[in-house]
Design a protein around this motif. Sequence first.
Motif, PDB file in Angstrom:
ATOM      1  N   LYS A   7      37.829  41.212  37.676  1.00  0.00           N
ATOM      2  CA  LYS A   7      37.755  40.206  38.741  1.00  0.00           C
ATOM      3  C   LYS A   7      39.019  39.360  38.785  1.00  0.00           C
ATOM      4  N   ARG A   8      39.484  38.960  37.622  1.00  0.00           N
ATOM      5  CA  ARG A   8      40.696  38.145  37.567  1.00  0.00           C
ATOM      6  C   ARG A   8      41.912  38.916  38.062  1.00  0.00           C
TER       7      ARG A   8
ATOM      8  N   SER B 192      41.924  39.321  41.824  1.00  0.00           N
ATOM      9  CA  SER B 192      42.176  38.095  42.578  1.00  0.00           C
ATOM     10  C   SER B 192      43.599  37.572  42.393  1.00  0.00           C
ATOM     11  N   ASP B 193      44.344  38.167  41.461  1.00  0.00           N
ATOM     12  CA  ASP B 193      45.713  37.714  41.223  1.00  0.00           C
ATOM     13  C   ASP B 193      46.635  38.921  41.055  1.00  0.00           C
TER      14      ASP B 193
ATOM     15  N   ARG C 287      44.716  37.860  31.922  1.00  0.00           N
ATOM     16  CA  ARG C 287      43.448  38.060  31.219  1.00  0.00           C
ATOM     17  C   ARG C 287      42.592  36.805  31.372  1.00  0.00           C
TER      18      ARG C 287
END
Length: 199
Positions: A187-188, A191-192, A199
Motif C-alpha cells: 500500500k505504501r 501510494s508513493d 517501507r
Amino acid sequence: PDFVIDPTRSRDSPWSATPCVAAAELRLEAENLAQQIRTASDKELEGLKQRLERMLKTMPSEWWRSSANCAAVGQAYGELGLFEKAIEYYERATSLESADARLKVVEQLANLRAKFAQRLVESDPKRSRELFEAAEGEIDHVIAIGATPERLSIKGSLNKRRARGATSARARVDALRKMAEGYLAAKRLASDPRNPNFR
C-alpha cells in the motif's frame, strides 16, 4: 504468415479439428483458454480442460523450449484450479536456458504454490509446508530484485493462506504479522511511486 488462427472456432469445438501449426499460436490459444475459463460455468469447465489437453498432445517437443509457451499453459491450468499441473509448467518456464521468462512468471509460480499449499494443509501437511517455503523463497527473490506493489501483495497473500492453515497459535500469529507487513508495504509503495524502497 506461418500460422493461421481460425476466429470461427467456438469455445466448445474440438481442438483436433484445427491444430496449432506454429508455436505462437499455442501461446495465443492457451492465453485465450485461460480467459474463457475465468468466466466459464461448471458445465463448460470440463470441456475447456479437455480442449487444453487435446491441444497439448499435438505439440512438437521443440515448442516447449519457449518459456512463454510453458507459462501460458501454466496459466490455463491455474485458472482450472489444477495447481500441480500449473506449477509443473511454470517450473519449466523458469528453468529454460532461453531465459525469455519474465519475473512475472516467477511471481505467478509463487502464487500458485501458495494456493496449492493451502489446499494440502490437511491432506499432506509436509508437502504443504514445503510448498509454502518454496513460494516464500521465490517471492522474496523477486522482491530483492525489485519491490513492486504486486510482489509485496503476493507476499501478503501467501502469509494469509499460511495463517489459515497454521496448526499452532504461534505459527498463526507469525504468518498474520508477515501478511500485515506485506500488504502495508504494498500500500505504501503504491501510494508513493517516487520512492520504490519506501517501507
